[in-house]
Write an enzyme that holds these catalytic residues in place. Structure first.
Site, mmCIF file in Angstrom:
data_model
loop_
_atom_site.group_PDB
_atom_site.id
_atom_site.type_symbol
_atom_site.label_atom_id
_atom_site.label_comp_id
_atom_site.label_asym_id
_atom_site.label_seq_id
_atom_site.Cartn_x
_atom_site.Cartn_y
_atom_site.Cartn_z
ATOM 1 N N ARG A 43 0.822 -1.226 0.000
ATOM 2 C CA ARG A 43 0.000 0.000 0.000
ATOM 3 C C ARG A 43 0.853 1.272 0.000
ATOM 4 O O ARG A 43 0.420 2.331 0.434
ATOM 5 C CB ARG A 43 -0.972 0.025 1.183
ATOM 6 C CG ARG A 43 -1.993 -1.093 1.125
ATOM 7 C CD ARG A 43 -3.293 -0.703 1.799
ATOM 8 N NE ARG A 43 -4.263 -1.767 1.647
ATOM 9 C CZ ARG A 43 -4.409 -2.763 2.522
ATOM 10 N NH1 ARG A 43 -3.663 -2.807 3.591
ATOM 11 N NH2 ARG A 43 -5.312 -3.682 2.315
ATOM 12 N N LYS A 65 3.285 11.668 -11.415
ATOM 13 C CA LYS A 65 2.385 10.808 -12.199
ATOM 14 C C LYS A 65 3.106 9.485 -12.433
ATOM 15 O O LYS A 65 4.224 9.468 -12.953
ATOM 16 C CB LYS A 65 2.051 11.442 -13.552
ATOM 17 C CG LYS A 65 0.834 12.335 -13.530
ATOM 18 C CD LYS A 65 0.387 12.717 -14.936
ATOM 19 C CE LYS A 65 -0.831 13.619 -14.911
ATOM 20 N NZ LYS A 65 -1.223 14.085 -16.248
ATOM 21 N N GLU A 107 9.776 18.349 -24.840
ATOM 22 C CA GLU A 107 9.081 18.715 -23.594
ATOM 23 C C GLU A 107 9.595 20.054 -23.061
ATOM 24 O O GLU A 107 8.846 20.819 -22.457
ATOM 25 C CB GLU A 107 9.239 17.611 -22.536
ATOM 26 C CG GLU A 107 8.557 16.284 -22.888
ATOM 27 C CD GLU A 107 7.027 16.281 -22.688
ATOM 28 O OE1 GLU A 107 6.451 17.330 -22.355
ATOM 29 O OE2 GLU A 107 6.420 15.202 -22.882
ATOM 30 N N LYS A 149 7.370 23.036 -14.377
ATOM 31 C CA LYS A 149 6.535 21.875 -14.059
ATOM 32 C C LYS A 149 6.141 21.886 -12.592
ATOM 33 O O LYS A 149 4.979 21.654 -12.240
ATOM 34 C CB LYS A 149 7.254 20.581 -14.417
ATOM 35 C CG LYS A 149 6.420 19.377 -14.040
ATOM 36 C CD LYS A 149 6.469 18.245 -14.983
ATOM 37 C CE LYS A 149 5.392 17.210 -14.638
ATOM 38 N NZ LYS A 149 5.498 16.003 -15.409
ATOM 39 N N GLU A 159 -4.491 16.988 -10.917
ATOM 40 C CA GLU A 159 -5.152 17.343 -12.176
ATOM 41 C C GLU A 159 -6.664 17.420 -11.987
ATOM 42 O O GLU A 159 -7.434 16.977 -12.836
ATOM 43 C CB GLU A 159 -4.797 16.300 -13.250
ATOM 44 C CG GLU A 159 -4.834 16.861 -14.667
ATOM 45 C CD GLU A 159 -4.214 15.900 -15.670
ATOM 46 O OE1 GLU A 159 -2.975 15.791 -15.687
ATOM 47 O OE2 GLU A 159 -4.968 15.266 -16.426
ATOM 48 N N ARG A 164 -3.318 21.580 -14.108
ATOM 49 C CA ARG A 164 -2.213 20.681 -14.465
ATOM 50 C C ARG A 164 -2.343 20.164 -15.895
ATOM 51 O O ARG A 164 -1.338 19.845 -16.540
ATOM 52 C CB ARG A 164 -2.156 19.503 -13.478
ATOM 53 C CG ARG A 164 -1.015 18.572 -13.804
ATOM 54 C CD ARG A 164 -0.752 17.525 -12.747
ATOM 55 N NE ARG A 164 0.388 16.734 -13.172
ATOM 56 C CZ ARG A 164 1.154 16.022 -12.375
ATOM 57 N NH1 ARG A 164 0.905 15.986 -11.082
ATOM 58 N NH2 ARG A 164 2.177 15.338 -12.847
ATOM 59 N N ASN A 168 -0.300 18.794 -20.650
ATOM 60 C CA ASN A 168 -0.653 17.778 -21.636
ATOM 61 C C ASN A 168 -0.692 18.332 -23.067
ATOM 62 O O ASN A 168 -1.144 17.637 -23.979
ATOM 63 C CB ASN A 168 -2.028 17.205 -21.274
ATOM 64 C CG ASN A 168 -1.998 15.706 -21.053
ATOM 65 O OD1 ASN A 168 -2.758 14.988 -21.674
ATOM 66 N ND2 ASN A 168 -1.113 15.215 -20.207
ATOM 67 N N HIS A 171 -0.306 16.123 -26.110
ATOM 68 C CA HIS A 171 -0.331 14.729 -25.661
ATOM 69 C C HIS A 171 -1.561 13.954 -26.143
ATOM 70 O O HIS A 171 -1.506 12.743 -26.270
ATOM 71 C CB HIS A 171 -0.229 14.652 -24.133
ATOM 72 C CG HIS A 171 1.158 14.930 -23.619
ATOM 73 N ND1 HIS A 171 1.792 16.134 -23.823
ATOM 74 C CD2 HIS A 171 2.044 14.160 -22.933
ATOM 75 C CE1 HIS A 171 2.997 16.102 -23.259
ATOM 76 N NE2 HIS A 171 3.177 14.912 -22.723
ATOM 77 N N HIS A 175 -0.318 10.841 -27.679
ATOM 78 C CA HIS A 175 -0.584 9.515 -27.101
ATOM 79 C C HIS A 175 -1.260 8.610 -28.128
ATOM 80 O O HIS A 175 -1.004 7.400 -28.160
ATOM 81 C CB HIS A 175 -1.478 9.638 -25.865
ATOM 82 C CG HIS A 175 -0.741 10.110 -24.633
ATOM 83 N ND1 HIS A 175 -1.374 10.455 -23.468
ATOM 84 C CD2 HIS A 175 0.584 10.283 -24.398
ATOM 85 C CE1 HIS A 175 -0.482 10.814 -22.556
ATOM 86 N NE2 HIS A 175 0.713 10.726 -23.107
ATOM 87 N N HIS A 188 8.140 9.063 -26.898
ATOM 88 C CA HIS A 188 7.091 9.937 -26.360
ATOM 89 C C HIS A 188 7.282 11.394 -26.827
ATOM 90 O O HIS A 188 6.351 12.030 -27.314
ATOM 91 C CB HIS A 188 7.094 9.838 -24.835
ATOM 92 C CG HIS A 188 6.136 10.761 -24.175
ATOM 93 N ND1 HIS A 188 4.764 10.630 -24.300
ATOM 94 C CD2 HIS A 188 6.342 11.858 -23.382
ATOM 95 C CE1 HIS A 188 4.168 11.602 -23.613
ATOM 96 N NE2 HIS A 188 5.111 12.354 -23.050
HETATM 97 O O1 LIG Z 1 2.737 15.707 -15.538
HETATM 98 C C1 LIG Z 1 1.745 15.925 -16.244
HETATM 99 O O2 LIG Z 1 0.646 16.208 -15.769
HETATM 100 C C2 LIG Z 1 1.834 15.831 -17.708
HETATM 101 O O3 LIG Z 1 0.829 15.841 -18.388
HETATM 102 C C3 LIG Z 1 3.203 15.744 -18.299
HETATM 103 C C4 LIG Z 1 3.275 14.915 -19.535
HETATM 104 O O4 LIG Z 1 4.337 15.452 -20.307
HETATM 105 C C5 LIG Z 1 3.579 13.464 -19.244
HETATM 106 O O5 LIG Z 1 3.819 12.802 -20.437
HETATM 107 C C6 LIG Z 1 2.491 12.758 -18.486
HETATM 108 O O6 LIG Z 1 2.925 11.511 -18.063
HETATM 109 C C7 LIG Z 1 1.244 12.530 -19.281
HETATM 110 O O7 LIG Z 1 0.231 12.199 -18.385
HETATM 111 P P1 LIG Z 1 -1.178 11.640 -18.817
HETATM 112 O O8 LIG Z 1 -2.043 11.887 -17.624
HETATM 113 O O9 LIG Z 1 -1.631 12.373 -20.027
HETATM 114 O O10 LIG Z 1 -1.003 10.203 -19.096
#
Ligand SMILES: O=C(O)C(=O)C[C@@H](O)[C@H](O)[C@H](O)COP(=O)(O)O
Length: 355
Positions: A43, A65, A107, A149, A159, A164, A168, A171, A175, A188
Protein backbone atom coordinates in the site's frame (compact mmCIF):
# COMPACT_ATOMS: atom_id res chain seq x y z
CA UNK A 1 1.72 -5.38 -16.60
CA UNK A 2 4.27 -8.19 -16.82
CA UNK A 3 7.06 -5.82 -15.77
CA UNK A 4 4.93 -4.58 -12.90
CA UNK A 5 4.38 -8.14 -11.73
CA UNK A 6 8.13 -8.78 -11.93
CA UNK A 7 8.86 -5.83 -9.65
CA UNK A 8 6.20 -6.88 -7.16
CA UNK A 9 7.48 -10.48 -7.24
CA UNK A 10 11.00 -9.29 -6.44
CA UNK A 11 9.74 -7.05 -3.65
CA UNK A 12 8.02 -10.08 -2.14
CA UNK A 13 10.94 -12.45 -2.66
CA UNK A 14 13.37 -9.97 -1.09
CA UNK A 15 10.94 -9.45 1.79
CA UNK A 16 10.85 -5.71 1.36
CA UNK A 17 8.69 -3.85 3.84
CA UNK A 18 7.18 -0.42 4.24
CA UNK A 19 10.53 1.03 5.22
CA UNK A 20 12.12 -0.19 1.97
CA UNK A 21 12.76 2.32 -0.81
CA UNK A 22 12.59 1.58 -4.53
CA UNK A 23 14.96 3.36 -6.91
CA UNK A 24 13.91 4.07 -10.49
CA UNK A 25 17.10 4.22 -12.52
CA UNK A 26 16.30 4.86 -16.16
CA UNK A 27 14.04 6.79 -18.52
CA UNK A 28 10.37 7.70 -18.35
CA UNK A 29 9.00 4.17 -18.66
CA UNK A 30 11.18 2.89 -15.81
CA UNK A 31 10.32 5.90 -13.65
CA UNK A 32 6.57 5.62 -14.25
CA UNK A 33 6.60 1.84 -13.72
CA UNK A 34 8.71 1.90 -10.56
CA UNK A 35 6.68 4.76 -9.14
CA UNK A 36 3.48 2.83 -9.74
CA UNK A 37 4.93 -0.33 -8.18
CA UNK A 38 6.02 1.74 -5.16
CA UNK A 39 2.54 3.22 -4.85
CA UNK A 40 0.84 -0.19 -4.62
CA UNK A 41 3.40 -2.46 -2.95
CA UNK A 42 2.46 -2.85 0.72
CA UNK A 43 0.00 0.00 0.00
CA UNK A 44 2.88 2.34 -0.62
CA UNK A 45 6.62 2.45 -0.09
CA UNK A 46 8.98 5.36 -0.77
CA UNK A 47 10.73 5.64 -4.12
CA UNK A 48 13.46 7.78 -5.60
CA UNK A 49 13.63 8.87 -9.23
CA UNK A 50 17.06 8.68 -10.86
CA UNK A 51 16.24 9.75 -14.42
CA UNK A 52 18.80 8.99 -17.11
CA UNK A 53 17.09 10.55 -20.13
CA UNK A 54 16.61 14.24 -20.81
CA UNK A 55 12.85 13.78 -21.07
CA UNK A 56 12.68 12.05 -17.71
CA UNK A 57 14.78 14.81 -16.12
CA UNK A 58 12.59 17.65 -17.37
CA UNK A 59 9.24 15.92 -17.24
CA UNK A 60 8.34 12.41 -16.18
CA UNK A 61 10.50 12.19 -13.04
CA UNK A 62 8.89 15.35 -11.70
CA UNK A 63 5.31 15.70 -10.52
CA UNK A 64 4.33 12.27 -9.28
CA UNK A 65 2.39 10.81 -12.20
CA UNK A 66 3.09 7.09 -12.27
CA UNK A 67 1.62 4.39 -14.47
CA UNK A 68 1.78 1.80 -17.17
CA UNK A 69 0.32 1.72 -20.65
CA UNK A 70 -2.74 -0.18 -21.82
CA UNK A 71 -2.93 -1.30 -25.46
CA UNK A 72 -5.95 0.99 -25.87
CA UNK A 73 -4.46 4.02 -24.14
CA UNK A 74 -1.25 5.50 -22.78
CA UNK A 75 -0.73 5.59 -18.97
CA UNK A 76 -4.26 4.33 -18.40
CA UNK A 77 -3.36 2.44 -15.22
CA UNK A 78 -1.54 4.45 -12.61
CA UNK A 79 -1.53 6.73 -9.61
CA UNK A 80 -0.41 10.11 -8.34
CA UNK A 81 2.49 9.29 -6.05
CA UNK A 82 5.35 11.68 -5.36
CA UNK A 83 8.92 10.44 -5.27
CA UNK A 84 10.93 11.20 -2.15
CA UNK A 85 13.69 12.58 -4.31
CA UNK A 86 14.76 13.05 -7.90
CA UNK A 87 18.48 12.77 -8.44
CA UNK A 88 20.15 13.48 -11.74
CA UNK A 89 23.73 12.76 -12.64
CA UNK A 90 24.57 14.61 -15.82
CA UNK A 91 27.13 12.09 -16.86
CA UNK A 92 24.42 9.48 -17.48
CA UNK A 93 22.94 11.73 -20.16
CA UNK A 94 26.17 11.75 -22.14
CA UNK A 95 25.49 8.33 -23.60
CA UNK A 96 22.04 9.16 -24.95
CA UNK A 97 21.47 8.96 -28.67
CA UNK A 98 20.29 11.96 -30.64
CA UNK A 99 16.65 10.85 -30.77
CA UNK A 100 16.50 10.68 -26.98
CA UNK A 101 17.91 14.18 -26.64
CA UNK A 102 15.45 15.51 -29.22
CA UNK A 103 12.58 13.87 -27.37
CA UNK A 104 13.60 15.72 -24.19
CA UNK A 105 13.88 19.00 -26.09
CA UNK A 106 10.25 18.60 -27.22
CA UNK A 107 9.08 18.71 -23.59
CA UNK A 108 11.42 21.65 -22.86
CA UNK A 109 9.86 23.62 -25.73
CA UNK A 110 6.42 22.65 -24.39
CA UNK A 111 7.04 24.62 -21.19
CA UNK A 112 7.72 27.76 -23.18
CA UNK A 113 4.55 27.23 -25.17
CA UNK A 114 2.25 26.59 -22.24
CA UNK A 115 3.43 29.08 -19.67
CA UNK A 116 6.47 31.12 -20.52
CA UNK A 117 6.73 33.14 -23.73
CA UNK A 118 10.16 34.39 -22.78
CA UNK A 119 11.42 30.85 -22.31
CA UNK A 120 10.01 29.87 -25.70
CA UNK A 121 11.93 32.74 -27.30
CA UNK A 122 15.00 31.58 -25.38
CA UNK A 123 14.50 28.07 -26.81
CA UNK A 124 14.30 29.52 -30.32
CA UNK A 125 17.49 31.49 -29.80
CA UNK A 126 19.33 28.61 -28.14
CA UNK A 127 18.05 25.61 -30.05
CA UNK A 128 21.43 24.97 -31.64
CA UNK A 129 23.07 24.92 -28.20
CA UNK A 130 20.44 22.51 -26.91
CA UNK A 131 20.90 20.22 -29.88
CA UNK A 132 24.68 20.45 -29.54
CA UNK A 133 24.34 19.60 -25.83
CA UNK A 134 26.08 22.75 -24.70
CA UNK A 135 26.29 22.14 -20.92
CA UNK A 136 25.35 25.65 -19.82
CA UNK A 137 22.44 25.85 -22.25
CA UNK A 138 21.11 22.48 -21.21
CA UNK A 139 21.56 23.27 -17.55
CA UNK A 140 19.42 26.39 -17.86
CA UNK A 141 16.78 24.57 -19.93
CA UNK A 142 16.52 21.80 -17.36
CA UNK A 143 16.27 24.17 -14.43
CA UNK A 144 13.64 26.31 -16.10
CA UNK A 145 11.63 23.28 -17.21
CA UNK A 146 11.63 21.80 -13.72
CA UNK A 147 10.61 25.13 -12.23
CA UNK A 148 7.73 25.39 -14.71
CA UNK A 149 6.54 21.88 -14.06
CA UNK A 150 6.82 22.15 -10.29
CA UNK A 151 4.89 25.43 -10.32
CA UNK A 152 2.04 23.96 -12.37
CA UNK A 153 1.93 20.74 -10.32
CA UNK A 154 1.90 22.72 -7.07
CA UNK A 155 -1.29 24.41 -8.26
CA UNK A 156 -3.15 21.21 -9.14
CA UNK A 157 -1.31 18.11 -8.03
CA UNK A 158 -4.02 15.63 -9.00
CA UNK A 159 -5.15 17.34 -12.18
CA UNK A 160 -8.51 18.02 -10.60
CA UNK A 161 -8.97 21.72 -11.26
CA UNK A 162 -7.72 21.50 -14.84
CA UNK A 163 -4.60 23.63 -14.30
CA UNK A 164 -2.21 20.68 -14.46
CA UNK A 165 -3.79 19.51 -17.71
CA UNK A 166 -1.95 22.27 -19.60
CA UNK A 167 1.15 20.07 -19.21
CA UNK A 168 -0.65 17.78 -21.64
CA UNK A 169 -0.21 20.09 -24.64
CA UNK A 170 0.27 17.88 -27.70
CA UNK A 171 -0.33 14.73 -25.66
CA UNK A 172 -3.86 13.91 -26.83
CA UNK A 173 -2.66 13.63 -30.41
CA UNK A 174 0.73 12.34 -29.27
CA UNK A 175 -0.58 9.52 -27.10
CA UNK A 176 -2.80 8.40 -30.00
CA UNK A 177 0.30 8.24 -32.21
CA UNK A 178 2.31 6.29 -29.63
CA UNK A 179 -0.45 3.74 -29.02
CA UNK A 180 -1.41 3.34 -32.67
CA UNK A 181 2.17 2.91 -33.85
CA UNK A 182 2.98 0.49 -31.02
CA UNK A 183 4.57 1.84 -27.83
CA UNK A 184 8.24 2.55 -28.35
CA UNK A 185 8.04 2.96 -32.12
CA UNK A 186 7.72 6.71 -31.73
CA UNK A 187 9.46 8.09 -28.66
CA UNK A 188 7.09 9.94 -26.36
CA UNK A 189 8.76 13.29 -27.08
CA UNK A 190 8.60 12.71 -30.82
CA UNK A 191 4.87 12.02 -30.68
CA UNK A 192 4.36 15.06 -28.44
CA UNK A 193 6.27 17.24 -30.93
CA UNK A 194 3.95 16.26 -33.78
CA UNK A 195 1.00 16.52 -31.39
CA UNK A 196 1.95 20.07 -30.38
CA UNK A 197 1.98 21.14 -34.03
CA UNK A 198 -1.46 19.56 -34.46
CA UNK A 199 -2.73 21.38 -31.37
CA UNK A 200 -1.21 24.62 -32.70
CA UNK A 201 -2.89 24.16 -36.06
CA UNK A 202 -6.22 23.50 -34.35
CA UNK A 203 -5.68 26.64 -32.23
CA UNK A 204 -5.09 28.58 -35.47
CA UNK A 205 -8.26 27.22 -37.03
CA UNK A 206 -10.22 28.32 -33.96
CA UNK A 207 -8.78 31.83 -34.29
CA UNK A 208 -6.52 31.83 -31.22
CA UNK A 209 -3.16 32.08 -32.97
CA UNK A 210 -2.04 33.06 -36.45
CA UNK A 211 -0.19 31.15 -39.13
CA UNK A 212 3.12 32.82 -38.31
CA UNK A 213 2.91 31.47 -34.78
CA UNK A 214 2.26 27.94 -36.01
CA UNK A 215 5.28 28.24 -38.31
CA UNK A 216 7.44 29.46 -35.40
CA UNK A 217 6.49 26.40 -33.40
CA UNK A 218 7.19 24.09 -36.32
CA UNK A 219 10.51 25.77 -36.99
CA UNK A 220 11.93 25.35 -33.51
CA UNK A 221 10.82 21.71 -33.35
CA UNK A 222 12.27 21.08 -36.81
CA UNK A 223 15.54 22.64 -35.71
CA UNK A 224 15.69 19.99 -33.01
CA UNK A 225 15.16 17.24 -35.58
CA UNK A 226 11.73 16.45 -34.23
CA UNK A 227 8.78 15.26 -36.31
CA UNK A 228 6.19 17.94 -36.95
CA UNK A 229 3.73 15.70 -38.78
CA UNK A 230 1.95 12.55 -37.58
CA UNK A 231 2.78 9.25 -39.26
CA UNK A 232 1.24 9.26 -42.76
CA UNK A 233 -0.24 5.82 -42.13
CA UNK A 234 -2.47 7.08 -39.35
CA UNK A 235 -6.10 7.47 -40.38
CA UNK A 236 -8.49 10.06 -38.95
CA UNK A 237 -10.60 7.27 -37.41
CA UNK A 238 -7.55 5.85 -35.67
CA UNK A 239 -6.85 9.22 -34.07
CA UNK A 240 -10.46 9.52 -32.95
CA UNK A 241 -10.54 6.00 -31.48
CA UNK A 242 -7.47 6.56 -29.32
CA UNK A 243 -8.38 10.13 -28.43
CA UNK A 244 -11.71 8.89 -27.07
CA UNK A 245 -9.83 7.16 -24.22
CA UNK A 246 -7.85 10.29 -23.30
CA UNK A 247 -7.86 11.04 -19.57
CA UNK A 248 -9.15 14.52 -20.30
CA UNK A 249 -12.48 13.10 -21.50
CA UNK A 250 -15.23 14.13 -19.11
CA UNK A 251 -18.73 12.67 -19.50
CA UNK A 252 -17.88 11.66 -23.02
CA UNK A 253 -16.56 15.10 -23.99
CA UNK A 254 -12.89 15.41 -24.90
CA UNK A 255 -11.18 18.48 -23.51
CA UNK A 256 -8.23 19.63 -25.57
CA UNK A 257 -5.18 21.63 -24.61
CA UNK A 258 -4.89 24.50 -27.08
CA UNK A 259 -2.79 27.62 -27.34
CA UNK A 260 -4.34 31.02 -26.77
CA UNK A 261 -0.93 32.44 -27.56
CA UNK A 262 2.67 31.41 -27.08
CA UNK A 263 3.09 31.23 -23.32
CA UNK A 264 -0.57 30.54 -22.56
CA UNK A 265 -2.32 27.21 -22.93
CA UNK A 266 -5.98 26.59 -22.24
CA UNK A 267 -7.91 23.40 -21.58
CA UNK A 268 -11.22 23.54 -23.37
CA UNK A 269 -14.14 21.55 -24.70
CA UNK A 270 -15.27 24.64 -26.54
CA UNK A 271 -14.52 23.62 -30.12
CA UNK A 272 -16.61 22.13 -32.87
CA UNK A 273 -16.01 18.56 -33.90
CA UNK A 274 -15.67 19.53 -37.54
CA UNK A 275 -12.61 21.68 -36.75
CA UNK A 276 -11.03 18.71 -35.00
CA UNK A 277 -11.76 16.45 -37.98
CA UNK A 278 -10.48 19.08 -40.42
CA UNK A 279 -7.29 19.51 -38.42
CA UNK A 280 -6.51 15.80 -38.39
CA UNK A 281 -7.46 15.51 -42.06
CA UNK A 282 -5.18 18.45 -42.90
CA UNK A 283 -2.21 16.58 -41.48
CA UNK A 284 -3.14 13.54 -43.52
CA UNK A 285 -2.71 15.70 -46.62
CA UNK A 286 0.09 17.99 -45.51
CA UNK A 287 3.55 17.10 -46.73
CA UNK A 288 5.48 15.01 -44.26
CA UNK A 289 8.07 17.10 -42.48
CA UNK A 290 10.78 15.91 -40.15
CA UNK A 291 14.32 17.08 -39.62
CA UNK A 292 17.85 16.21 -38.75
CA UNK A 293 19.75 15.01 -35.72
CA UNK A 294 20.74 15.84 -32.09
CA UNK A 295 22.56 15.22 -28.65
CA UNK A 296 22.63 15.74 -24.42
CA UNK A 297 23.15 17.24 -20.32
CA UNK A 298 22.81 17.62 -16.28
CA UNK A 299 20.69 18.39 -13.07
CA UNK A 300 18.45 17.03 -10.31
CA UNK A 301 15.17 17.67 -8.61
CA UNK A 302 13.16 16.48 -5.64
CA UNK A 303 9.39 16.89 -5.25
CA UNK A 304 8.45 15.61 -1.82
CA UNK A 305 5.18 15.73 0.06
CA UNK A 306 5.30 15.92 3.78
CA UNK A 307 2.71 14.40 6.09
CA UNK A 308 1.19 17.61 7.37
CA UNK A 309 -0.79 19.70 4.92
CA UNK A 310 0.24 20.61 1.47
CA UNK A 311 3.98 20.76 1.32
CA UNK A 312 6.22 20.42 -1.62
CA UNK A 313 9.90 20.48 -1.36
CA UNK A 314 11.85 20.40 -4.51
CA UNK A 315 15.56 20.06 -4.55
CA UNK A 316 17.35 20.70 -7.74
CA UNK A 317 20.88 19.52 -7.81
CA UNK A 318 22.59 20.80 -10.87
CA UNK A 319 25.72 19.20 -12.06
CA UNK A 320 27.39 21.36 -14.63
CA UNK A 321 29.92 20.04 -17.05
CA UNK A 322 32.89 22.33 -17.55
CA UNK A 323 33.73 23.76 -20.92
CA UNK A 324 35.82 20.80 -21.94
CA UNK A 325 33.23 18.38 -20.54
CA UNK A 326 35.94 16.83 -18.40
CA UNK A 327 35.29 18.15 -14.94
CA UNK A 328 31.94 18.49 -13.33
CA UNK A 329 30.92 21.23 -11.00
CA UNK A 330 27.85 20.93 -8.86
CA UNK A 331 25.44 23.30 -7.27
CA UNK A 332 22.33 22.86 -5.31
CA UNK A 333 19.11 24.74 -5.74
CA UNK A 334 16.34 24.29 -3.26
CA UNK A 335 12.68 25.08 -3.75
CA UNK A 336 10.36 25.03 -0.83
CA UNK A 337 6.73 25.68 -0.28
CA UNK A 338 4.58 25.40 2.75
CA UNK A 339 0.87 25.76 2.42
CA UNK A 340 -0.33 27.56 -0.64
CA UNK A 341 1.07 26.97 -4.13
CA UNK A 342 1.39 30.70 -4.74
CA UNK A 343 4.02 30.74 -2.03
CA UNK A 344 6.05 28.13 -3.86
CA UNK A 345 9.40 29.82 -4.22
CA UNK A 346 12.87 28.87 -5.29
CA UNK A 347 15.09 29.75 -2.35
CA UNK A 348 18.29 30.23 -4.28
CA UNK A 349 17.42 29.95 -7.95
CA UNK A 350 16.18 32.20 -10.70
CA UNK A 351 12.70 33.29 -9.80
CA UNK A 352 10.58 32.98 -12.89
CA UNK A 353 7.25 31.44 -11.93
CA UNK A 354 5.02 30.31 -14.74
CA UNK A 355 2.43 32.89 -15.62
O1 LIG B 1 2.74 15.71 -15.54
C1 LIG B 1 1.74 15.93 -16.24
O2 LIG B 1 0.65 16.21 -15.77
C2 LIG B 1 1.83 15.83 -17.71
O3 LIG B 1 0.83 15.84 -18.39
C3 LIG B 1 3.20 15.74 -18.30
C4 LIG B 1 3.27 14.92 -19.54
O4 LIG B 1 4.34 15.45 -20.31
C5 LIG B 1 3.58 13.46 -19.24
O5 LIG B 1 3.82 12.80 -20.44
C6 LIG B 1 2.49 12.76 -18.49
O6 LIG B 1 2.93 11.51 -18.06
C7 LIG B 1 1.24 12.53 -19.28
O7 LIG B 1 0.23 12.20 -18.38
P1 LIG B 1 -1.18 11.64 -18.82
O8 LIG B 1 -2.04 11.89 -17.62
O9 LIG B 1 -1.63 12.37 -20.03
O10 LIG B 1 -1.00 10.20 -19.10
Amino acid sequence: MESLNTIIDICMQKRLDRKSTLFALGGGVIGDLTGFAASIFARGVPYVQVPTTLLAVVDSAVGGKTGINHPLGKNMVGSFYQPHAVIVDASTLKTLDTRQIAAGIAEIIKYGLICDEEFFAWCEANIAGLVARDPTTLQYAMERSCQCKATVVAMDERESSGVRAILNLGHTFGHAIEAAMGYGTWLHGEAVAAGMVMAAEMSRRLGYIDDTTVRRIEAVLCAAALPVRPPPSMQVETFLTYMATDKKVERGVLRLVLLERIGKAIVTANYDRQTLLDTIQYFRQALPRTAGKLREASCALTPERFRKGWFIKVMLIGAILDKENRERGARMLTYQSSGHPSRFQPTNARQQPCA
